[in-house]
Design an enzyme around this catalytic site. Structure first.
Site, mmCIF file in Angstrom:
data_model
loop_
_atom_site.group_PDB
_atom_site.id
_atom_site.type_symbol
_atom_site.label_atom_id
_atom_site.label_comp_id
_atom_site.label_asym_id
_atom_site.label_seq_id
_atom_site.Cartn_x
_atom_site.Cartn_y
_atom_site.Cartn_z
ATOM 1 C CE LYS A 55 -20.194 -24.181 -7.150
ATOM 2 N NZ LYS A 55 -20.644 -23.728 -5.834
ATOM 3 C CD GLN A 99 -23.564 -22.530 -3.938
ATOM 4 O OE1 GLN A 99 -23.044 -23.406 -4.622
ATOM 5 N NE2 GLN A 99 -23.036 -21.328 -3.801
ATOM 6 C CG ASP A 122 -16.726 -25.495 -1.172
ATOM 7 O OD1 ASP A 122 -16.161 -25.089 -2.203
ATOM 8 O OD2 ASP A 122 -17.919 -25.252 -0.896
#
Ligand code: NAD
Length: 298
Positions: A55, A99, A122
């Site tokens: 990422k 995460q 997200d």
């Protein structure tokens, strides 16, 4: 099967990243700073470390700022929440991603709920889940949004098509179903308690498999010509002793012989997830400073 019926997610993601880089450069010129993505990793999970590294690399390659916060596995929930609050308040940070999975002593829902919904790239915050369900602009989870992009690129309009989503997770199955409803598909969500799954799948013009069971969906479950999106990523033993390989939730060989189009694993949905994360970040950046952007062109 012909190469023509393979949906090349790797190539699509590359094209998307190129478009994002152009938009990110334009943002920097207008806003006087780069769009910024903060990724928070707690602990040392090897798979998560690889994701976070990728990422970061792709964020920088797209001309955006990457902020990485690596915290030890024994970080308290309060300390993690303080980091999230600090990122919420930081004007250089447009998108925040924590995460998952988090260590067992942390409440994932509580942590996600602390992220500012307008930085929740997200799309996991309940506010964004609600916005998706009610058709308001927000942020949509990256993997299902990537699946819809691949479907629309291949099929054009999805209106009126019968879609079956296998899996009802908050991360993939449920948002996938919402997105397909928004595209005017007739949507069935199948899961571990569904009766006669093969029969249900046989009705579908579009099949999205997000189960986590290697090669579960067989070619003879499919309507001939169906479009198959395989979200599954499963590591299984390879023919060579001691080696492993990746397979999806769909038995690719038998399915590709029947499907009109199908995503391979790897190289299908997988590469889309980070590309869409970058897309969501550059969109967030524009919204956060009030710059206009044709989001549908991304
Ligand atoms: P999950 O475990 O949270 O959900 C799996 C779903 O499958 C559940 O809703 C369950 O009801 C359903 N299911 C389980 N067994 C079933 C059966 N026998 N028949 C029908 N349905 C069944 O998983 P998830 O997070 O949604 O992920 C699904 C898969 O997608 C995994 O392989 C995961 O690795 C992969 N994934 C890939 C990406 C990507 O970037 N490409 C992103 C997220 C997840």
């Amino acid at each position: 099967m012909t190469a023509a019926n393979i949906i090349d997610g790797k190539a699509f993601a590359e094209g998307l990243r190129t478009r994002i880089a152009t938009v990110a450069a334009d943002f920097e010129a207008k806003a006087g700073r780069k769009a910024g993505l903060a990724v928070v990793l707690v602990g040392e999970d090897p798979a998560s470390q690889v994701y976070v590294r990728n990422k970061g690399k792709q964020t920088v390659a797209a001309g955006m700022e990457s902020f990485e916060h690596k915290l030890p596995a024994d970080t308290s929930e309060a300390d993690l929440l303080a980091v999230v609050e600090q990122l919420n308040a930081d004007p250089a940070v447009d998108g925040i991603l924590v995460q998952l999975p988090l260590p067992a002593h942390m409440n994932e829902q509580k942590v996600i709920a602390t992220i500012n919904p307008d930085k929740d790239v997200d799309g996991f915050h309940v506010v964004n889940v609600g916005r998706l369900a009610t058709g308001l602009p927000g942020f949509v989870p990256c993997t299902p949004l990537g699946c819809v992009m691949l479907l629309k690129d291949r099929l054009g309009s999805l209106s009126g098509l019968d879609a079956v989503v296998i899996g009802r997770s908050n991360i993939v199955g449920k948002p996938m179903a919402q997105l397909l409803i928004a595209e005017s598909c007739t949507v069935t969500v199948a899961h571990s308690r569904t009766k006669d799954l093969a029969e249900v799948v046989r009705r579908a013009d579009i099949v999205v498999a997000a189960v986590g069971r290697p090669e579960m969906v067989k070619g003879d479950w499919l309507k001939p010509g169906a479009t198959v999106i395989d979200v599954g990523i499963n590591r299984v033993p390879a023919a060579e002793e001691g080696k492993t390989r990746l397979v999806g939730d769909v038995d690719f060989a038998s399915a590709a012989a029947v499907a009109g189009a199908i995503t391979p694993v790897p190289g299908g949905v997988g590469p889309m997830t980070i590309a869409v994360l970058l897309r969501n970040t550059v969109v967030a950046a524009h919204r956060n400073v009030g710059l206009s952007l044709d989001e549908s062109a991304l």
